[in-house]
Design a protein around this motif. Structure first.
Motif, PDB file in Angstrom:
ATOM      1  N   LEU A   1       0.846  -1.189   0.000  1.00 35.60           N
ATOM      2  CA  LEU A   1       0.000   0.000   0.000  1.00 35.60           C
ATOM      3  C   LEU A   1       0.880   1.237   0.000  1.00 35.60           C
ATOM      4  O   LEU A   1       1.646   1.466   0.931  1.00 35.60           O
ATOM      5  N   ASP A   2       0.777   2.027  -1.057  1.00 35.63           N
ATOM      6  CA  ASP A   2       1.544   3.261  -1.180  1.00 35.63           C
ATOM      7  C   ASP A   2       0.593   4.436  -1.074  1.00 35.63           C
ATOM      8  O   ASP A   2      -0.201   4.691  -1.982  1.00 35.63           O
ATOM      9  N   LEU A   3       0.676   5.134   0.048  1.00 38.33           N
ATOM     10  CA  LEU A   3      -0.155   6.312   0.291  1.00 38.33           C
ATOM     11  C   LEU A   3       0.701   7.559   0.493  1.00 38.33           C
ATOM     12  O   LEU A   3       0.283   8.525   1.127  1.00 38.33           O
ATOM     13  N   GLU A   4       1.895   7.551  -0.057  1.00 40.57           N
ATOM     14  CA  GLU A   4       2.800   8.683   0.095  1.00 40.57           C
ATOM     15  C   GLU A   4       2.138   9.970  -0.392  1.00 40.57           C
ATOM     16  O   GLU A   4       1.433   9.985  -1.396  1.00 40.57           O
ATOM     17  N   GLY A   5       2.362  11.060   0.348  1.00 38.23           N
ATOM     18  CA  GLY A   5       1.888  12.359  -0.086  1.00 38.23           C
ATOM     19  C   GLY A   5       0.392  12.554  -0.046  1.00 38.23           C
ATOM     20  O   GLY A   5      -0.164  13.212  -0.916  1.00 38.23           O
ATOM     21  N   ASN A   6      -0.273  12.004   0.963  1.00 36.84           N
ATOM     22  CA  ASN A   6      -1.711  12.194   1.139  1.00 36.84           C
ATOM     23  C   ASN A   6      -1.971  12.961   2.434  1.00 36.84           C
ATOM     24  O   ASN A   6      -1.112  13.742   2.868  1.00 36.84           O
ATOM     25  N   ARG A   7      -3.109  12.744   3.076  1.00 34.83           N
ATOM     26  CA  ARG A   7      -3.465  13.466   4.304  1.00 34.83           C
ATOM     27  C   ARG A   7      -3.748  12.518   5.473  1.00 34.83           C
ATOM     28  O   ARG A   7      -4.559  12.807   6.334  1.00 34.83           O
ATOM     29  N   VAL A   8      -3.077  11.384   5.514  1.00 33.56           N
ATOM     30  CA  VAL A   8      -3.333  10.359   6.524  1.00 33.56           C
ATOM     31  C   VAL A   8      -2.800  10.802   7.887  1.00 33.56           C
ATOM     32  O   VAL A   8      -1.632  11.170   8.020  1.00 33.56           O
ATOM     33  N   GLU A   9      -3.669  10.755   8.894  1.00 34.22           N
ATOM     34  CA  GLU A   9      -3.334  11.109  10.276  1.00 34.22           C
ATOM     35  C   GLU A   9      -3.129   9.827  11.090  1.00 34.22           C
ATOM     36  O   GLU A   9      -3.512   8.737  10.665  1.00 34.22           O
ATOM     37  N   ARG A  10      -2.583   9.960  12.265  1.00 33.64           N
ATOM     38  CA  ARG A  10      -2.269   8.825  13.136  1.00 33.64           C
ATOM     39  C   ARG A  10      -3.489   7.963  13.457  1.00 33.64           C
ATOM     40  O   ARG A  10      -3.393   6.743  13.570  1.00 33.64           O
ATOM     41  N   ASP A  11      -4.661   8.581  13.611  1.00 41.04           N
ATOM     42  CA  ASP A  11      -5.866   7.820  13.981  1.00 41.04           C
ATOM     43  C   ASP A  11      -6.301   6.829  12.898  1.00 41.04           C
ATOM     44  O   ASP A  11      -7.143   5.977  13.133  1.00 41.04           O
ATOM     45  N   GLN A  12      -5.711   6.898  11.720  1.00 39.91           N
ATOM     46  CA  GLN A  12      -6.063   5.985  10.627  1.00 39.91           C
ATOM     47  C   GLN A  12      -5.243   4.695  10.642  1.00 39.91           C
ATOM     48  O   GLN A  12      -5.566   3.743   9.936  1.00 39.91           O
ATOM     49  N   LEU A  13      -4.190   4.647  11.448  1.00 44.00           N
ATOM     50  CA  LEU A  13      -3.307   3.479  11.464  1.00 44.00           C
ATOM     51  C   LEU A  13      -4.034   2.192  11.839  1.00 44.00           C
ATOM     52  O   LEU A  13      -3.698   1.120  11.347  1.00 44.00           O
ATOM     53  N   GLU A  14      -5.034   2.280  12.713  1.00 44.09           N
ATOM     54  CA  GLU A  14      -5.754   1.072  13.139  1.00 44.09           C
ATOM     55  C   GLU A  14      -6.396   0.346  11.954  1.00 44.09           C
ATOM     56  O   GLU A  14      -6.468  -0.878  11.939  1.00 44.09           O
ATOM     57  N   TRP A  15      -6.848   1.092  10.950  1.00 43.94           N
ATOM     58  CA  TRP A  15      -7.451   0.463   9.766  1.00 43.94           C
ATOM     59  C   TRP A  15      -6.404  -0.332   8.999  1.00 43.94           C
ATOM     60  O   TRP A  15      -6.694  -1.394   8.450  1.00 43.94           O
ATOM     61  N   LEU A  16      -5.190   0.169   8.959  1.00 37.85           N
ATOM     62  CA  LEU A  16      -4.117  -0.523   8.244  1.00 37.85           C
ATOM     63  C   LEU A  16      -3.722  -1.800   8.978  1.00 37.85           C
ATOM     64  O   LEU A  16      -3.351  -2.795   8.362  1.00 37.85           O
TER      65      LEU A  16
END
Length: 112
Positions: A57-72
């Motif tokens: 999964l390559d999500l470089e250069g987006n707006r992902v915040e720490r609270d999204q890590l659980e989904w990963l």
């Protein structure tokens, strides 16, 4: 809407630099193994939690915040994750937080 209806066997998807704002509809791609979605406007990654076959999964250069890590962390096959250039990557302890939340990873931002 279901992104990719009729493409259930798709294994690799490149949507980098396509002005994508969300990943809604990925459940229609159950065989997806590699998703390249760098340099978009993605903040919510919850849709990837349904992708049991996803390894890269390559999500470089987006707006992902720490609270999204659980989904990963819900992606059992995920081995390589790129989040460089996201707000989460600028936080102190970023790599440790990712490695703890997504323990199955072998690579974070192309580094072991």
């Amino acid at each position: 809407r279901e992104l990719g209806t009729g493409l259930g066997g798709l294994r690799v998807l490149w949507i980098s630099r396509c002005s994508v704002a969300d990943l809604e509809g990925l459940a229609a791609l159950p065989a997806l193994r590699e998703l390249y979605a760098s340099f978009n406007d993605i903040a919510d990654v919850s849709a990837v939690a349904e992708l049991e076959e996803l390894t890269t999964l390559d999500l470089e250069g987006n707006r992902v915040e720490r609270d999204q890590l659980e989904w990963l962390g819900a992606c059992p096959s995920l081995r390589s994750l790129a989040l460089d250039g996201n707000p989460v990557a600028a936080e102190v302890g970023y790599r440790h937080a990712v490695a703890t939340t997504v323990p199955q990873l072998e690579y974070i931002d192309d580094e072991p």
